[in-house]
Design a protein around this motif. Structure first.
Motif, PDB file in Angstrom:
ATOM      1  N   ARG A 368       0.836  -1.210   0.000  1.00  0.00           N
ATOM      2  CA  ARG A 368       0.000   0.000   0.000  1.00  0.00           C
ATOM      3  C   ARG A 368       0.865   1.251   0.000  1.00  0.00           C
ATOM      4  N   ILE A 369       1.879   1.195   0.877  1.00  0.00           N
ATOM      5  CA  ILE A 369       2.766   2.366   1.006  1.00  0.00           C
ATOM      6  C   ILE A 369       3.469   2.641  -0.316  1.00  0.00           C
ATOM      7  N   LEU A 370       3.956   1.562  -0.948  1.00  0.00           N
ATOM      8  CA  LEU A 370       4.657   1.742  -2.220  1.00  0.00           C
ATOM      9  C   LEU A 370       3.735   2.290  -3.289  1.00  0.00           C
ATOM     10  N   TRP A 371       2.482   1.858  -3.264  1.00  0.00           N
ATOM     11  CA  TRP A 371       1.520   2.338  -4.257  1.00  0.00           C
ATOM     12  C   TRP A 371       1.325   3.839  -4.117  1.00  0.00           C
ATOM     13  N   HIS A 372       1.214   4.304  -2.849  1.00  0.00           N
ATOM     14  CA  HIS A 372       1.039   5.739  -2.645  1.00  0.00           C
ATOM     15  C   HIS A 372       2.289   6.520  -2.978  1.00  0.00           C
ATOM     16  N   VAL A 373       3.426   5.901  -2.713  1.00  0.00           N
ATOM     17  CA  VAL A 373       4.690   6.553  -3.069  1.00  0.00           C
ATOM     18  C   VAL A 373       4.792   6.703  -4.583  1.00  0.00           C
ATOM     19  N   GLY A 374       4.407   5.620  -5.288  1.00  0.00           N
ATOM     20  CA  GLY A 374       4.435   5.693  -6.748  1.00  0.00           C
ATOM     21  C   GLY A 374       3.523   6.791  -7.256  1.00  0.00           C
ATOM     22  N   LEU A 375       2.382   6.985  -6.571  1.00  0.00           N
ATOM     23  CA  LEU A 375       1.447   8.042  -6.976  1.00  0.00           C
ATOM     24  C   LEU A 375       2.061   9.417  -6.799  1.00  0.00           C
ATOM     25  N   SER A 376       2.895   9.534  -5.794  1.00  0.00           N
ATOM     26  CA  SER A 376       3.501  10.851  -5.545  1.00  0.00           C
ATOM     27  C   SER A 376       4.477  11.226  -6.648  1.00  0.00           C
ATOM     28  N   ALA A 377       4.838  10.271  -7.510  1.00  0.00           N
ATOM     29  CA  ALA A 377       5.713  10.613  -8.640  1.00  0.00           C
ATOM     30  C   ALA A 377       5.035  11.584  -9.598  1.00  0.00           C
ATOM     31  N   CYS A 378       3.697  11.717  -9.486  1.00  0.00           N
ATOM     32  CA  CYS A 378       2.995  12.725 -10.309  1.00  0.00           C
ATOM     33  C   CYS A 378       3.512  14.115 -10.014  1.00  0.00           C
ATOM     34  N   LEU A 379       3.915  14.315  -8.776  1.00  0.00           N
ATOM     35  CA  LEU A 379       4.379  15.656  -8.418  1.00  0.00           C
ATOM     36  C   LEU A 379       5.760  15.936  -8.981  1.00  0.00           C
ATOM     37  N   GLY A 380       6.423  14.901  -9.441  1.00  0.00           N
ATOM     38  CA  GLY A 380       7.746  15.122 -10.037  1.00  0.00           C
ATOM     39  C   GLY A 380       8.707  14.011  -9.675  1.00  0.00           C
ATOM     40  N   LEU A 381       9.715  13.848 -10.524  1.00  0.00           N
ATOM     41  CA  LEU A 381      10.719  12.813 -10.278  1.00  0.00           C
ATOM     42  C   LEU A 381      11.534  13.150  -9.034  1.00  0.00           C
ATOM     43  N   THR A 382      11.751  14.446  -8.792  1.00  0.00           N
ATOM     44  CA  THR A 382      12.545  14.839  -7.631  1.00  0.00           C
ATOM     45  C   THR A 382      11.852  14.415  -6.343  1.00  0.00           C
ATOM     46  N   VAL A 383      10.505  14.538  -6.319  1.00  0.00           N
ATOM     47  CA  VAL A 383       9.762  14.127  -5.125  1.00  0.00           C
ATOM     48  C   VAL A 383       9.890  12.630  -4.925  1.00  0.00           C
ATOM     49  N   ALA A 384       9.779  11.870  -6.033  1.00  0.00           N
ATOM     50  CA  ALA A 384       9.907  10.408  -5.934  1.00  0.00           C
ATOM     51  C   ALA A 384      11.294  10.020  -5.418  1.00  0.00           C
ATOM     52  N   LEU A 385      12.335  10.709  -5.933  1.00  0.00           N
ATOM     53  CA  LEU A 385      13.694  10.398  -5.487  1.00  0.00           C
ATOM     54  C   LEU A 385      13.880  10.760  -4.021  1.00  0.00           C
ATOM     55  N   SER A 386      13.296  11.883  -3.599  1.00  0.00           N
ATOM     56  CA  SER A 386      13.412  12.271  -2.183  1.00  0.00           C
ATOM     57  C   SER A 386      12.741  11.244  -1.294  1.00  0.00           C
ATOM     58  N   ILE A 387      11.557  10.761  -1.761  1.00  0.00           N
ATOM     59  CA  ILE A 387      10.860   9.743  -0.955  1.00  0.00           C
ATOM     60  C   ILE A 387      11.699   8.478  -0.880  1.00  0.00           C
ATOM     61  N   LEU A 388      12.322   8.118  -2.011  1.00  0.00           N
ATOM     62  CA  LEU A 388      13.171   6.924  -2.023  1.00  0.00           C
ATOM     63  C   LEU A 388      14.325   7.081  -1.048  1.00  0.00           C
ATOM     64  N   SER A 389      14.928   8.276  -1.057  1.00  0.00           N
ATOM     65  CA  SER A 389      16.032   8.538  -0.133  1.00  0.00           C
ATOM     66  C   SER A 389      15.555   8.434   1.314  1.00  0.00           C
ATOM     67  N   ASP A 390      14.348   8.940   1.593  1.00  0.00           N
ATOM     68  CA  ASP A 390      13.808   8.849   2.951  1.00  0.00           C
ATOM     69  C   ASP A 390      13.521   7.402   3.326  1.00  0.00           C
ATOM     70  N   ILE A 391      13.011   6.610   2.366  1.00  0.00           N
ATOM     71  CA  ILE A 391      12.730   5.190   2.650  1.00  0.00           C
ATOM     72  C   ILE A 391      14.025   4.456   2.984  1.00  0.00           C
ATOM     73  N   ILE A 392      15.085   4.768   2.225  1.00  0.00           N
ATOM     74  CA  ILE A 392      16.378   4.138   2.507  1.00  0.00           C
ATOM     75  C   ILE A 392      16.832   4.517   3.903  1.00  0.00           C
ATOM     76  N   ALA A 393      16.642   5.812   4.250  1.00  0.00           N
ATOM     77  CA  ALA A 393      17.047   6.259   5.586  1.00  0.00           C
ATOM     78  C   ALA A 393      16.273   5.505   6.662  1.00  0.00           C
ATOM     79  N   LEU A 394      14.955   5.309   6.425  1.00  0.00           N
ATOM     80  CA  LEU A 394      14.148   4.601   7.417  1.00  0.00           C
ATOM     81  C   LEU A 394      14.529   3.128   7.515  1.00  0.00           C
TER      82      LEU A 394
END
Lengths: 581, 206
Positions: A368-394
């Motif tokens: 579910r979380i990944l699905w919503h994260v993928g949806l946030s890519a609509c806001l831009g690739l930079t947002v998706a990359l930032s989320i990925l970086s945060d997921i790695i941090a977590l």
């Protein structure tokens, strides 16, 4: 000085008439802007020039006559043109003449008054410099000539050298509004005579931009008001927001969009370029994000990705367990203190066990979380990359915890060692004077101090090894996150619109000019062609670079090594809030 | 009016200096550098390919050979486009400025134009680099400080090493003072008649 006559290439085939432009006495150059055709009324010509002077604060005048001979004998025209010199008095009076279809030009510049220095001729030597009026009008010189802001109507701005030519053409836009095909009182020939350029799409976009900007500005102000709500300032939410890089990126984008869609017009060309760059960057970002989204949803990749995530985390935890077992044994042949080794090893192993249980607890929600994260890519690739970086941090939070434990332990040990080393030598740290002073200790103080010192020294290798291993792991994670941040920074700060402009319309961004000598005949005036020298790509990026998020490491290498040696914690990403504090 | 003189540089390549006189207020100096020699090109290509073949025999991976070909091609293109200068031109226009153009072997031209108002002076500098090299350079005014110099721009950047033969002490009294004097003439406002005569008959000094 040789008299330079800047003549627009579009007027080279125009009919005979009067030359209208600006005379720059300091450089002895005449910038011709247009040709006024017959019939005209001198009073109306003077009125038009006064209008242009008021609109653009540039002093224009009638500079001379232009004669384009079509038939063999047109002597009467020549005499008539000479007579015009008495109506419009200008020093010096230019007379340009050309045979039709030939490349032979003749120029004369006469002075009626007595020349200031004796011996100088009544006629000046003239040099013709052709320039493309449309390109000079649209181009922008870098670095921009620092012109004094003149509010008074009379004082003409004085730009040095060739910048004066660019400045004159740019300020005379009011002159280019009427054409020889219009029904106005005065018929002019200039760059618009070749055909007025307009684009339907550009006009429609200009008309539509007003209401669209107002609408988007309202929406953005609503969003920023919502985000500034008091609810989000409560701890621990504010702490969480400040640590996540995705929030930083969203805030940065919001600021940029507010700038682009603000209803204020851009004051100077630099601001306009900045707005355009930001808009293109945001559009590219969103386009890349949508591409990523379509790729993810295309072959339904989210399911397998989510299913692969938990085994990967398990694998990482298993590898860490092996590492700890190795440390608890005899790592790299080093002999460790068995008791301390066992304590530290068991502590970390228990921590790891807790972490694995947490991951297994979260596993049903991952998809579910990944699905919503993928949806946030609509806001831009930079947002998706930032989320990925945060997921790695977590996901690597346990590595961060291990690093902190190891660093704190090591730091304590180093502090204790340095203090006891001073005691060993009979000195102590004077807090009042902030220096090392000698001190006389009692015998039992010395005895206990030395004993503790010895214990700490012999336990140092064990702690140091644990610290080293976990610091290296932490630096690896930081490096991976750093790469992502670098990519985000690149997309944020690259001025794509300027680069595209430099590629497609190189004359818009001018670094200077270049001259080419045209066909020359003895006895005729020298003819040069002035072309625009475009700005090199490196300078385009340097001049128009957008300000980035500000989240990049700012440690110089020396202080980093010092911090690592003494066990101080390293915070690689300075958030914006910390910087301002 | 055109005039051409040829010299040879230290390596034996042919250098040609062309002087064009367009009008009393415009001159052009054109220096052609020696072309890319087939010998050096063959030598470099053979070295790279032999090294690649040696690596191939070690690793048994044919990608190394393709990579070597790509590297050679890209390296040659990059050299021709960014490094190898074919011709350098200096155009002097009275009361406008000085223009320096470098044309590369791939056809690229890079032009710099210095306005007359920015030029402070023209000097001949001496550089000692294994041997003595004389080169002409232009001093630019500093906008902040009226008597200061903001930049020193050498003319004929790439060719100066090769011009050391041209500007040898024997010939310096014939060539470089002439060019410098010519440039100095362009700057001076008061031109008296003797200088005018000099300009009309430059050949007398050769």
């Amino acid at each position: 000085m040789v008299l330079k006559a800047f003549f627009p290439t579009c007027c080279a085939s125009a009919d005979s008439g009067l030359l209208v432009g600006r005379w720059v006495p300091e450089q002895s150059s005449a910038v011709v802007l247009a040709v006024v055709h017959f019939p005209f009324i001198p009073l109306q010509v003077k009125e038009l020039l006064a209008q242009v002077h008021q609109a653009g604060r540039v002093g224009l005048a009638v500079l001379g006559t232009w004669c384009h001979r079509r038939q063999e004998a047109e002597e009467s025209l020549g005499h008539f043109l000479e007579g015009l010199g008495t109506i419009f008095s200008h020093e010096p009076w230019l007379q340009l003449c050309r045979e039709q279809g030939s490349k032979l030009w003749s120029c004369k510049a006469t002075r009626r008054q007595v020349p200031p220095c004796p011996g100088a001729p009544y006629e000046d030597q003239v040099m013709l410099v052709f320039y493309d009026q449309r390109k000079v009008l649209l181009s922008q010189l870098h670095p921009p000539a620092a012109l004094p802001d003149c509010l008074a109507g009379d004082a003409a701005p004085s730009a040095g050298g060739l910048a004066a030519v660019f400045d004159t053409v740019a300020r005379s836009e009011a002159l280019f509004r009427s054409d020889r095909f219009d029904d106005g009182p005065v018929r002019l020939s200039h760059w618009q005579s070749d055909g007025v350029e307009a684009s339907i799409l550009a006009e429609l976009a200009k008309r539509a931009s007003g209401p669209v900007c107002v609408l988007l500005a309202c929406l953005l102000s609503l969003v920023s008001a919502a985000s500034a709500c008091r609810l989000f300032k409560l701890w621990p939410l504010s702490f969480v927001w400040s640590k996540l890089s995705v929030c930083e990126q969203l805030r940065h984008r919001l600021e940029q969009l507010t700038l682009v869609f603000s209803t204020q017009k851009a004051e100077n060309p630099t601001q306009l370029m900045r707005k355009a760059n930001v808009l293109v960057s945001v559009l590219l970002d969103v386009a890349l994000g949508l591409a990523l989204l379509s790729w993810l949803r295309g072959k339904d990749r989210i399911g397998p990705l989510a299913e692969a995530l938990v085994p990967v985390a398990d694998h990482v935890a298993e590898e860490l367990q092996h590492l700890l077992q190795w440390l608890m044994g005899a790592p790299a042949g080093l002999k460790m203190n068995r008791a301390l080794d066992q304590v530290l090893g068991r502590f970390f192993l228990y921590h790891l066990h807790l972490w694995i249980s947490y991951i297994h607890l979260m596993s049903p929600f991952i998809e579910r979380i990944l699905w919503h994260v993928g949806l946030s890519a609509c806001l831009g690739l930079t947002v998706a990359l930032s989320i990925l970086s945060d997921i790695i941090a977590l996901l690597t939070f346990h590595i961060y915890c291990f690093y902190v434990y190891g660093a704190r332990l090591y730091c304590l040990k180093i502090c204790g060692l340095s203090s006891l080393w001073r005691l060993f030598r009979g000195k102590k740290w004077n807090v009042l004077r902030q220096r090392v002073d000698s001190c006389s200790y009692d015998l039992d103080q010395l005895f206990i101090g030395t004993l503790l010192f010895t214990i700490l020294v012999f336990l140092l290798p064990t702690t140091a090894l644990y610290y080293l291993v976990f610091t290296l792991l932490r630096l690896l994670v930081v490096a991976v996150q750093g790469l992502m941040h670098l990519l985000v920074d690149l997309i944020n700060s690259l001025p794509l619109y300027s680069l595209g402009l430099r590629l497609c319309r190189p004359y818009r961004l001018a670094a200077g000019v270049k001259f080419r000598v045209l066909e020359h005949e003895a006895g005729r005036p020298l003819r040069l062609l002035m072309q625009i020298n475009p700005l090199p790509y490196g300078r385009v990026v340097h001049t128009y670079r957008l300000p980035s998020c500000g989240c990049h490491p700012t440690h110089p290498w020396g202080s980093l090594c010092r911090k690592l040696f003494f066990g101080e914690l390293i915070y690689p990403w300075r958030q914006r809030g910390d910087k301002q504090a | 009016m055109e005039d051409e003189r040829s010299f040879s540089d230290i390596c034996g390549g042919r250098l040609a200096l062309q002087r064009r006189y367009y009008s009393p207020s415009c001159r052009e100096f054109c220096l052609s550098c020696p072309r890319l020699s087939l010998r050096s090109l063959t030598a470099v290509t053979c070295t790279v390919w032999l090294a690649a073949y040696g690596l191939f025999t070690l690793c048994e991976n044919s990608m190394i050979l393709s990579a070597a070909i790509f590297i050679t091609l890209l390296g040659l293109l990059g050299y021709l486009h960014f490094v190898k200068i074919d011709q350098e031109t200096l155009l002097i226009i009275d009361s406008l400025g000085i223009q320096m153009t470098s044309s590369y072997a791939s056809g690229k031209e890079s032009t710099t134009f210095i306005e007359m108002g920015k030029v402070k002076d023209v000097v001949i500098n001496e550089a000692i680099y294994m041997k003595v090299i004389y080169y002409l350079c232009i001093l630019l005014k500093d906008p902040m400080e009226p008597h200061g110099i903001s930049q020193v721009v050498p003319v004929f950047q790439v060719s100066t090493e090769q011009l050391s033969k041209v500007f040898s002490p024997k010939k310096i009294c014939y060539l470089s003072p002439f060019s410098a004097f010519l440039l100095l003439l362009m700057f001076s406002r008061n031109v008296n008649s003797s200088c005018q005569d000099y300009l009309r008959t430059p050949d007398s000094y050769f």
